[in-house]
Enzyme design. Structure first.
Site, PDB file in Angstrom:
ATOM      1  N   TYR A   1      -2.174  -3.971   4.728  1.00 25.00           N
ATOM      2  CA  TYR A   1      -2.288  -4.784   3.523  1.00 25.00           C
ATOM      3  C   TYR A   1      -1.354  -4.206   2.468  1.00 25.00           C
ATOM      4  CZ  TYR A   1      -4.062  -6.377  -0.949  1.00 25.00           C
ATOM      5  OH  TYR A   1      -4.146  -6.907  -2.208  1.00 25.00           O
TER       6      TYR A   1
ATOM      7  N   GLU B   1       0.889 -10.687  -2.590  1.00 28.04           N
ATOM      8  CA  GLU B   1       0.106 -10.019  -1.546  1.00 28.04           C
ATOM      9  C   GLU B   1       0.630 -10.403  -0.167  1.00 28.04           C
ATOM     10  OE1 GLU B   1      -4.416 -10.100  -1.867  1.00 28.04           O
ATOM     11  OE2 GLU B   1      -4.051 -11.378  -0.130  1.00 28.04           O
TER      12      GLU B   1
END
Ligand code: GDP
Ligand code: MN
Length: 381
Positions: free
Chosen positions: A101, A189
């Protein structure tokens, strides 16, 4: 403005972040053709503004034209958490050994952007943040000094990203920070960043939110706005220039001023109703704007009743009242009951002008909202 996955991926790829080969499709044939062109296996991914599409059934990995056809038939047109899927991204499936991530957002407490990296990518990062916050490395960036090169590496090493891909991941993170800064993003993101068998680093998903108030200076992004709407109501509202958010209740709400509309939403909830939308028509409330707002709200099948909450400042109550009358007179029959509350400049005059054959008028906001909630309950019973 939130970009769709494919839009954000294009922005990222333009800055040098590796992404899989892909094509957009809106029909089953289009999906099959794209999949054959790209080569199996491919991922078929719903392009709607919801997180967790994977878990909700909006993503399927397919290995043959037959499977691609079945996946397309299932996903195109499906309802994903309230959004109808009109477009899918057909993308070369990535074989991965790790899912990471990486994200950048504004830390409002610190007053600085924060880089976030975790080796627990792929899954719900909010759950990771809640249950094992130590699994997410965070590094703040001084917005004036900008990102210093060691900071991206620091975030990556602290997160425990494997050494052999650490510099590639750090370079993705630096690129994302440049985009965050230059493109006026509020959030960026990639979840997951996939690490392949060959130790390549690929962006398998992409999220980018851009500050609406900066779109005037973000030429390339502002053009994506029209395409970024996920349903016709949002598209129409955007074209009329309204701030509009569709919600899942049945009381349509129209007001002038964001705070006033928010208050109306709260009161609908207080009186036991559920708001169908947020709609701020902004300053001025000429007949055409009122008619456009009604157009959007009446077009929402979920709406059973409508409440107008208008505060006259520079906008005069009598003008608004004329606008509402003119707008409603255009309908042969008013499709859903409308309650109006006017306050502020020339409110009394406005309430006298309002045509009570077309609308119900209430003197206080509480009474207006309560009436609208009652109207909605009567219809939905
Ligand atoms: P989200 O659920 O909306 O966040 O959508 P993502 O694009 O992040 O996909 C969710 C999950 O689907 C990923 O974490 C993967 O496990 C899986 N997935 C998505 N794309 C691919 C792909 O190309 N290959 C493989 N093997 N899995 C994928
Ligand atoms: Mn994801």
């Amino acid at each position: 403005m939130r970009l769709h996955e494919h839009q954000a991926k294009n922005v990222f790829a333009g800055a040098g972040v590796p992404i899989p080969d892909s094509a957009l499709a809106t029909t089953t044939e289009g999906v099959v053709d794209a999949a054959e062109e790209i080569g199996f296996p491919v991922a078929v991914k719903a392009q709607v503004h919801v997180g967790g599409r994977g878990k909700a059934g909006g993503i399927e990995l397919v290995e043959s034209p037959e499977e691609a056809r079945a996946a397309a038939d299932r996903i195109l047109g499906m309802d994903l958490k309230g959004y109808t899927v009109e477009t899918v991204l057909v993308e070369a499936a990535v074989e991965f050994v790790n899912e990471l991530y990486v994200g950048i957002t504004m830390d409002r407490d610190a007053g600085q952007p924060v880089l976030m990296v975790s080796t627990e990518g792929g899954v719900d990062i909010e759950a990771v943040a809640a249950e094992t916050p130590e699994a997410i490395a965070r590094v703040h960036v001084d917005p004036v000094a900008g990102l210093r090169p060691f900071q991206a590496r620091q975030a990556v090493y602290r997160a425990g990203v494997p050494d052999d891909v650490a510099s590639d991941v750090a370079s993705v993170l630096s690129t994302l920070y440049e985009l965050f800064d230059e493109r006026d993003a509020s959030e960026i993101e990639i979840n997951p960043v996939m690490v392949t068998n060959d130790r390549e680093v690929v962006a398998a998903d992409a999220v980018m939110n851009v500050d609406d108030d900066a779109l005037f200076r973000q030429a390339g992004l502002a053009e994506l706005e029209a395409e970024s709407y996920t349903n016709d109501l949002e598209r129409t509202a955007g074209e009329y220039g309204f701030d509009y958010v569709r919600l899942d209740g049945n009381v349509g709400i129209i007001g002038n001023g964001a705070g006033l509309v928010m208050t109306t939403l709260d009161l609908v909830d207080y009186f036991g109703g559920t708001p169908a939308n947020f709609l701020d028509i902004g300053g001025g409330a000429k007949a055409e704007r009122v008619a456009n707002a009604l157009d959007v709200v009446f077009a929402d099948d979920n709406v059973d009743s409508v409440v107008f909450n208008i505060f006259g400042g520079i906008t005069r109550g009598d003008e608004v009242a004329e606008g509402i009358n003119t707008a409603l007179e255009q309908f042969e029959a008013i499709p859903k009951p409308v309650v109006v509350r006017l306050a502020g400049t020339n409110a009394e005059a406005g309430m006298e002008i309002l045509n009570t054959d077309l609308v119900e008028v209430e003197a206080t906001l509480e009474d207006a909202v309560e009436r609208a909630v009652d109207n909605a309950n009567e219809v939905s019973q």
